[in-house]
Every structure is written in C-alpha cells, then in structure tokens.
Design an enzyme around this catalytic site. Structure first.
Site, PDB file in Angstrom:
ATOM      1  N   GLU A   1     -13.702   6.488   2.935  1.00 14.09           N
ATOM      2  CA  GLU A   1     -12.299   5.909   2.822  1.00 14.09           C
ATOM      3  C   GLU A   1     -11.094   7.006   2.845  1.00 14.09           C
ATOM      4  OE1 GLU A   1     -12.913   3.184   4.138  1.00 14.09           O
ATOM      5  OE2 GLU A   1     -11.701   1.750   2.445  1.00 14.09           O
TER       6      GLU A   1
ATOM      7  N   THR B   1      -3.331   1.780   7.477  1.00 12.93           N
ATOM      8  CA  THR B   1      -3.364   1.822   6.049  1.00 12.93           C
ATOM      9  C   THR B   1      -2.574   3.166   5.617  1.00 12.93           C
ATOM     10  OG1 THR B   1      -5.568   0.725   6.004  1.00 12.93           O
ATOM     11  CG2 THR B   1      -5.168   1.944   3.972  1.00 12.93           C
TER      12      THR B   1
HETATM   13  N1  HSE Z   1      -6.079  -1.331  -1.590  1.00 11.58           N
HETATM   14  C1  HSE Z   1      -5.805  -0.629  -0.511  1.00 11.58           C
HETATM   15  C2  HSE Z   1      -4.593  -0.779  -0.067  1.00 11.58           C
HETATM   16  C3  HSE Z   1      -6.878  -1.559   0.625  1.00 11.58           C
HETATM   17  O1  HSE Z   1      -3.767  -1.790  -0.340  1.00 11.58           O
HETATM   18  O2  HSE Z   1      -3.858   0.085   0.655  1.00 11.58           O
HETATM   19  C4  HSE Z   1      -6.726  -0.924   1.932  1.00 11.58           C
HETATM   20  O3  HSE Z   1      -7.485  -1.853   2.499  1.00 11.58           O
END
Ligand code: HSE
Length: 311
Positions: A132, A185
């Site tokens: 990640e 993201t």
């Molecule tokens: N918690 C993370 C965010 C998840 O909201 O950026 C990304 O899928």
C-alpha cells in the site's frame, strides 16, 4: 510441497464511512487472482498482467505484488528465491475498492502457501502494508487487513500494529457502485485537512464506537446512524458526481447507511438483504446514467474467508 498455486483475494470497503484508516470489511466479489510458481531460478519475475489496460508495472521493484512478496522473502530468510508471478486484475484500478490491496494480498497468500504457511494471515498484514505504501505513499491497513482476514476489521493502532476482527450481523450485505470517474487514492488522501477541531473529533469517535457497538449487538439502527463522517466525506465527496443525491436515493430505498468506499469514487450502502442491495445499485446506476457516467455495481455479503486457493 506444491510448486504452483492460484489464489483469489477479495475487494474491500475501507473506512466504512466514519473510520478513516481504522475500519474496513471484505466482500465476496470483485477480487483479483494471482498465479504463482516456484521457478528454481533466482529472484522474482512478473510474466504477465491481464485486465489492467497496461497500467501496472511489470518491473518487480515497482509492482505492489512483487515488492511485498520480496519483503516477505527477506523476512523469512529466502531473499533470492525464484518466484514467477501472473496477476489477473478482475476489478477496476483506482476504484476505491482496494484494488492494489486485493492483488498484493493474493500474492502474499500465494507465496505463504507455497512455503507451507510460515505465517498466519494476520502476520502477513505488515508485508501487505508495504504494498500500500508503494501504491499510494502511505501503508494504511484498512484494505489489506480485511482482505487477508475476511469480515470486518478494526485497526486499533498502527504503532504498534493492533488489529481486531469484529463480529457482524450475518445478514449484512453491501451494495457497491463504481462510477467510472478518476480518483487516485494519493490525491484523495492529500486533499483531507490534517487538523480537526476537538468537537468534530468527539462526534467522529462517537460514531466509530457506535458502529463497532452496532456490529457487536446486531443493532441495525445503531449501525446506520453511526455511518456518518464529518471529517473526510465533506471534502472527498466533491469528487463524486451528485454524491448527495446518490446518498438520498440509497437511504430512501432502504440502506442502513451510505458513504464513500475507501478513497472513492466507489460508493456503498449496507443493507439487511441482497434484494434491497440490488435495488439500490439499480437506482444509483440509473441516476449516474442520466449524468452520462458509466458505472459498475456489485452486491455481496460480507466476505468471511479472506483469500482462497483456486487451484
Ligand atoms: N483509508 C484509506 C483512505 C483507504 O481513505 O485513503 C484507501 O482505499
């Protein structure tokens, strides 16, 4: 000992509205597949990636699957082990459904299976978090932990890592709609303000505690009214076309709660049955079609198993 394995790992809904970076759950579909072989040579190679429209790197140092598998191999003292990887993307990239996480988790589960389950799924979480980190700059665990462990998961703490599997009502279903608009993201994380008012924090942790209590108590009303996010959703929802209208439609048609899945653009609702979930996805997709936005939808129970061996 097997020398090849095919693994499926599930998509995930991170945050579950109020629990930014600390809550997530897995669904049965969509998900990604990895085929892995012991090659007898030195090092990791990625021979094939399908379903990614050429977007993902074949370079093992840059790909989240191989990079996290390399961390695992370093950890168990076999850094040069020969591994061949095929990745089959069966879900959209950058959708907010934990796409990179599903691939990474499939890869880690595959290598751990080939090496006789040296670690438990929970112990694989830190290696998946490395993937990640490579994908979006921060090693959050709210996709990878539920993808590995199934069900609903709470990350109570990152340092030290403290991950808890939560119970949940068995009839809970997710209605997911992915509007085909681009929300990386990394960008969706950068737009969130880094400081919050104490009174807002009080509201937010009340809701996180309420949601967790609702899951424990099978209290659907409590689950629904706790699915409120005053910290992140107001900013991120701007990136999702007609978010407020999609939310009203879902709630009008029986959703317990509704929000952004992960960093978006996918949205999701929790419901008590598959029929209500399917009807909600239809209403949301119809609305998006009116805006000339293509979308995909998924209806699923909460996934109970995490990754599975297909072959
Ligand atoms: N918690 C993370 C965010 C998840 O909201 O950026 C990304 O899928």
């Amino acid at each position: 000992m097997k020398d090849s394995v095919k693994v499926f790992a599930p998509a995930t809904v991170a945050n579950v509205v109020c629990g930014y970076d600390v809550l997530g759950f897995a669904v049965n579909q969509p998900g990604d597949e990895v085929v892995m072989r012991l090659t007898g040579k030195t090092g990791i190679t990625i021979s094939k990636i399908t379903g990614d429209d050429g977007k993902l790197p074949l370079n093992p140092a840059k790909n989240t699957v191989s990079a996290s598998v390399q961390h695992y191999l370093d950890h168990i003292g076999k850094p040069d082990l020969g591994i061949g990887i095929e990745l089959h993307k069966k879900m959209p990239i950058g959708s907010g459904l934990g796409s990179s996480s599903a691939s990474t988790v499939a890869g880690l589960f595959a290598v751990n299976t080939l090496l006789n389950d040296q670690l438990t799924n929970k112990e694989l979480v830190p290696f998946a978090m490395k993937g990640e980190e490579l994908a979006c700059g921060y090693g959050h665990a709210d996709n990878v932990a539920p993808a590995l462990m199934g069900g609903f998961v709470l990350i109570r703490s990152y340092e030290p890592l403290d991950i808890i599997s939560l119970p949940f009502p068995q009839d809970l279903h997710a209605a997911i709609v992915y509007p085909e608009v681009d929300v990386p993201t990394k960008d969706a994380r950068q737009m969130i303000r880094s400081k919050v008012l104490l009174k807002d924090a009080v509201t937010q942790w009340g809701n996180v505690a309420g949601l967790v209590s609702g899951l424990f108590m099978n209290d659907y009303g409590l689950i629904g009214r706790s699915m409120t996010d005053i910290l992140v959703e107001p900013t991120r929802s701007i990136l999702i076309p007609d978010f407020a209208i999609l939310k009203s439609l879902a709630l009008e048609h029986g959703a317990l709660g509704f929000g952004i899945s992960g960093s978006g653009p996918s949205v999701f609702a929790l419901t008590r049955d598959a029929g209500t979930a399917a009807n909600i996805t239809q209403k949301l997709q119809q609305h998006l079609k009116g805006l000339a936005i293509n979308s995909l939808s998924f209806v699923s129970e909460v996934n109970k198993r995490g990754p599975i061996i297909l072959d």
